[in-house]
Design a protein around this motif. Sequence first.
Motif, PDB file in Angstrom:
ATOM      1  N   MET A 169       0.992  -1.091  -0.035  1.00 28.60           N
ATOM      2  CA  MET A 169      -0.080   0.079   0.100  1.00 28.60           C
ATOM      3  C   MET A 169       1.016   1.253   0.200  1.00 28.60           C
ATOM      4  O   MET A 169       0.306   2.335  -0.495  1.00 28.60           O
ATOM      5  CB  MET A 169      -0.920  -0.071   1.181  1.00 28.60           C
ATOM      6  N   GLY A 170       1.877   1.461   0.747  1.00 26.66           N
ATOM      7  CA  GLY A 170       2.937   2.438   0.630  1.00 26.66           C
ATOM      8  C   GLY A 170       3.437   2.669  -0.860  1.00 26.66           C
ATOM      9  O   GLY A 170       3.370   3.746  -0.987  1.00 26.66           O
ATOM     10  N   HIS A 171       3.680   1.571  -1.690  1.00 28.56           N
ATOM     11  CA  HIS A 171       4.000   1.828  -3.050  1.00 28.56           C
ATOM     12  C   HIS A 171       2.817   2.409  -3.904  1.00 28.56           C
ATOM     13  O   HIS A 171       2.942   3.079  -4.706  1.00 28.56           O
ATOM     14  CB  HIS A 171       4.612   0.920  -3.442  1.00 28.56           C
ATOM     15  N   MET A 172       1.597   2.219  -3.441  1.00 29.89           N
ATOM     16  CA  MET A 172       0.620   2.345  -4.234  1.00 29.89           C
ATOM     17  C   MET A 172       0.244   3.840  -3.801  1.00 29.89           C
ATOM     18  O   MET A 172      -0.165   4.546  -4.893  1.00 29.89           O
ATOM     19  CB  MET A 172      -0.748   1.568  -3.907  1.00 29.89           C
ATOM     20  N   TYR A 173       0.536   4.129  -2.492  1.00 31.30           N
ATOM     21  CA  TYR A 173       0.279   5.764  -2.311  1.00 31.30           C
ATOM     22  C   TYR A 173       1.424   6.494  -3.252  1.00 31.30           C
ATOM     23  O   TYR A 173       0.667   7.709  -3.476  1.00 31.30           O
ATOM     24  CB  TYR A 173       0.585   6.015  -0.887  1.00 31.30           C
ATOM     25  N   GLU A 174       2.425   6.179  -3.168  1.00 31.27           N
ATOM     26  CA  GLU A 174       3.592   6.925  -3.915  1.00 31.27           C
ATOM     27  C   GLU A 174       3.203   6.909  -5.406  1.00 31.27           C
ATOM     28  O   GLU A 174       3.353   8.139  -6.086  1.00 31.27           O
ATOM     29  CB  GLU A 174       4.879   6.367  -3.711  1.00 31.27           C
ATOM     30  N   ALA A 175       2.668   6.070  -6.135  1.00 32.66           N
ATOM     31  CA  ALA A 175       2.251   5.989  -7.389  1.00 32.66           C
ATOM     32  C   ALA A 175       1.065   6.828  -7.568  1.00 32.66           C
ATOM     33  O   ALA A 175       0.906   7.690  -8.657  1.00 32.66           O
ATOM     34  CB  ALA A 175       1.927   4.577  -7.989  1.00 32.66           C
ATOM     35  N   ALA A 176       0.134   6.779  -6.617  1.00 28.90           N
ATOM     36  CA  ALA A 176      -1.037   7.648  -6.894  1.00 28.90           C
ATOM     37  C   ALA A 176      -0.847   9.187  -6.772  1.00 28.90           C
ATOM     38  O   ALA A 176      -1.335   9.817  -7.407  1.00 28.90           O
ATOM     39  CB  ALA A 176      -2.204   7.264  -5.572  1.00 28.90           C
ATOM     40  N   ILE A 177       0.198   9.456  -5.717  1.00 30.15           N
ATOM     41  CA  ILE A 177       0.365  10.772  -5.550  1.00 30.15           C
ATOM     42  C   ILE A 177       1.221  11.325  -7.078  1.00 30.15           C
ATOM     43  O   ILE A 177       0.918  12.419  -7.287  1.00 30.15           O
ATOM     44  CB  ILE A 177       1.502  11.170  -4.515  1.00 30.15           C
ATOM     45  N   ALA A 178       2.208  10.575  -7.624  1.00 31.52           N
ATOM     46  CA  ALA A 178       2.878  11.149  -8.682  1.00 31.52           C
ATOM     47  C   ALA A 178       1.838  11.172  -9.785  1.00 31.52           C
ATOM     48  O   ALA A 178       2.200  12.098 -10.468  1.00 31.52           O
ATOM     49  CB  ALA A 178       4.046   9.877  -8.837  1.00 31.52           C
ATOM     50  N   TYR A 179       0.950  10.364  -9.924  1.00 34.95           N
ATOM     51  CA  TYR A 179       0.030  10.202 -11.160  1.00 34.95           C
ATOM     52  C   TYR A 179      -1.107  11.380 -10.776  1.00 34.95           C
ATOM     53  O   TYR A 179      -1.347  12.184 -11.834  1.00 34.95           O
ATOM     54  CB  TYR A 179      -0.955   9.080 -10.996  1.00 34.95           C
ATOM     55  N   TYR A 180      -1.558  11.960  -9.769  1.00 29.87           N
ATOM     56  CA  TYR A 180      -2.231  13.116  -9.235  1.00 29.87           C
ATOM     57  C   TYR A 180      -1.337  14.329  -9.712  1.00 29.87           C
ATOM     58  O   TYR A 180      -1.809  15.279 -10.426  1.00 29.87           O
ATOM     59  CB  TYR A 180      -2.588  13.030  -7.838  1.00 29.87           C
ATOM     60  N   GLN A 181      -0.140  14.378  -9.479  1.00 29.89           N
ATOM     61  CA  GLN A 181       0.867  15.849  -9.662  1.00 29.89           C
ATOM     62  C   GLN A 181       0.874  15.552 -11.116  1.00 29.89           C
ATOM     63  O   GLN A 181       1.062  16.744 -11.780  1.00 29.89           O
ATOM     64  CB  GLN A 181       2.005  15.423  -8.814  1.00 29.89           C
ATOM     65  N   ALA A 182       0.899  14.554 -11.898  1.00 30.64           N
ATOM     66  CA  ALA A 182       1.172  14.543 -13.395  1.00 30.64           C
ATOM     67  C   ALA A 182      -0.030  14.945 -14.276  1.00 30.64           C
ATOM     68  O   ALA A 182       0.163  15.570 -15.280  1.00 30.64           O
ATOM     69  CB  ALA A 182       2.053  13.253 -13.792  1.00 30.64           C
TER      70      ALA A 182
END
Length: 836
Positions: A169-182
């Motif tokens: 889930m930690g890695h999912m959060y990081e991916a989600a944040i990156a995608y939202y910023q992009a």
Amino acid sequence: MYRFGLLMIGFYMSGLVAMESLRAADYPIVPIAFDEVRLTDEFWLPRLKLQAEVLLPHSMQEAQVGVAHLEAAAKFNRGEDVPGHRPHPFVDSDLYKVMEGAAYLLKLKPEKALEAEMDRIIDIIGEAQLEDGYLYPSHITGATKRHSHDGMGDRPYSFVIYSHELYNMGHMYEAAIAYYQATGKDKFLKLSEKNAEHINKVFFEGDRDYNGGKPVNQAPGHQEIELALVKLYRETGKRLYLDMAKKFLDIRGVTYKPSEAGLNHDEYAQQHLPVRDQREAVGHAVRAVYMYAGMADVSAILGDSSLQTSLQEIWGDIVNTRMHITGGLGAVYGHEGFGPQYELPNYDTYNETCAGIANVMMNYRLFLMTKEAKYLDVAEVSLFNNVLAGMNLKGDRFFYVNPLSTDGERAFNHGHKGRATWFGTACCPSNLARYIPQISGMIYAVDDDDLYLSLYASSETTVDISGVTVGVKQQTAYPFDGKICLTVNPANNGAKFSVRMRIPTWAGNKQFVPGELYHYADVMEKDIEIKINGESMDFNVQNGFAVIEREWSKGDVVALELPMDVRSNETIERVKANRGRVAFTHGPLVMCAEGLDQDFSFDVSRLYFEDMPKIKERQAQVGHLTQGVETIQAHLRGQALTADGQGMEDRKVRLIPYYAWSNRGLSSMAVWMPREKSLASLSSNPLNVDGEYKKLEASYTHATDTVYAIGDGDTPNGSHETSMRRWTSWPQKGQDQWVVLTLKEKKPIRSVGVFWFDDIKNNGGCAAPADWSVEYWANGGWKPLHTYITSGYETKLDQFNYVDAQHAFTTEKIRIQMKAQPERAMGILEAKLKYD
């Protein structure tokens, strides 16, 4: 500019839109975000292009197994039957890391097809997630109840120490944040927040559907979620996530302390002491250093000096006793972790690529916290050497393990002979896929009055210092050349601020990298020089930075010259593996010798440097290694054993950067080379087991073969090798077999490797087994080997198939049980044991 989210942002609370200003407290230095730095160099820019054109497409394709894992949960939630779904603890985390890397590329350059693929996968993730926020396909589908579930437990959060539920889930959060910023799309981010709130309830409040309604109140076995929760806090402004990160750190080693051996040992997952009381780096290296990075984040935001004290002590323990010269961490093969102090083997070491990345992450945060360049020096060494060695120059083959010497035949890479296209445990290539796009975010940083040049690379950016907008342009051939030219263009002439240019540890005359482990064996006579607009200037060095404070005008040029020569390095005596040996470096690059550069089939173990060439006699030049890729090459004089091992010959030795080795086929390689003839040998394989066995036995042996072949120490060229001794069960086709290896004395063993004989391509009848297993003798009986979670019983050809134990076991007898394929006999060319 991205200021770690120190902005006014909106979020939903009780159905109303509210505004909250994030705490101003954070790291005192702010890095310039990767997407605000334009690379123009010939080192990192080609790698960024390789990321987009090769690494990401390759990784996305390989990560489809993670998509399928999530699809099974989505189908189950729709009421479909998924009887074939098998549990896996962390395969979806590899997918999330690749998605994070894809998001960074989208932020640099929008691409409709990639964005559409991301949206498709995000839809699947949403369908796989339970209504309450839980997301772990292996438990959702019931696969852990139908199949073996080692390391996962049979229900949610029942084996937190090893399930990877929170790590994923930690890695999912990081991916989600990156995608939202992009992209500005928030679906993935909302799925992550939903899960984070679920975890908070289950772990710290209590949820009647989990753990009998009692709070789990246990730290994750594999750290990562702590880092991600801080990122989630910075992005959303919700204090809950920061509090969760702190709680997971606070309860580690307090609410739960495993007491078993091996993977369930308290030190393995850093649960032996509360984090503020820890002073040494122990256990699984990636888990540990992820945790240290998380501790730095929480400490910076909350001003927790007790966490900083622990971090400083642990950092000192690492650089003074437990780090390879390449910046590699985790020397012990059996548990991917830190070994005893000064235990730094070369051939039989681990140095996982992920641990190198974690080393960069931790040290960069310590720089942001303290403004001290020594942390950047460690980060740089790990980045240029251990991390970059993890991927080939084409971007499609990888190392999991990074040894400092090899005979070219050793199965050093999670059982793979040479680099692998992917791994069953693919944390390393997927980590590279997300990390390489972020490198440009390490080049520049600012505080209120200073511009820091923390990593050198040709690039351009714009920064705000003391209320003035300043354009910055850097030109350099670093890391091949030490000349750095910085053009400063303030919006207003006369703007006063400081430019701080890092003076790396390697540029001095003491040592290559901070810490007590390594020191230069020679003295360089050149001085570091700085010129302003062509005129030399005196400068002061503060915390490892040359400080240039002045009133700046448009077009001012700062020229820094760091002298780069081929330097010789030695290790302190307490590191047994390197006594009487030398390693060569050039700037921040560790150099190595590959056999194919010296002579055809030449083994670099024959090299030695009894007559050490002087610095001025060592030449370095930029040249093409392979596929048009430029790299630095060093040429110096050395000596070598003659092919018969009796004489000595002078030899011109060619060295290449460690990151560039294993790109032109299998070959011997060494970083640390002998200073005297007595340490040179005809074979770089120190694991030759010939003579270690008291007896070898087999259930059946063909009349013209011998069971003793499997312990003679000869390394096969391939599984079809017919010119060397072997054991086979021919002509007993389809019949299961066993072999027993009895040692001369009891020894602690952590791995067993088998090189199968298979002559099917030669129209023979022997093939690798359908399956196999290992047992060991203990307390008067045979005990099954409990395997490490990333290890399995493989039957691949042309390589050693290693199976790693959960923890070292002491025995004098090993039994290899083999299940035959129908109508096939079996054979073994060689077996190897790795000792603790």
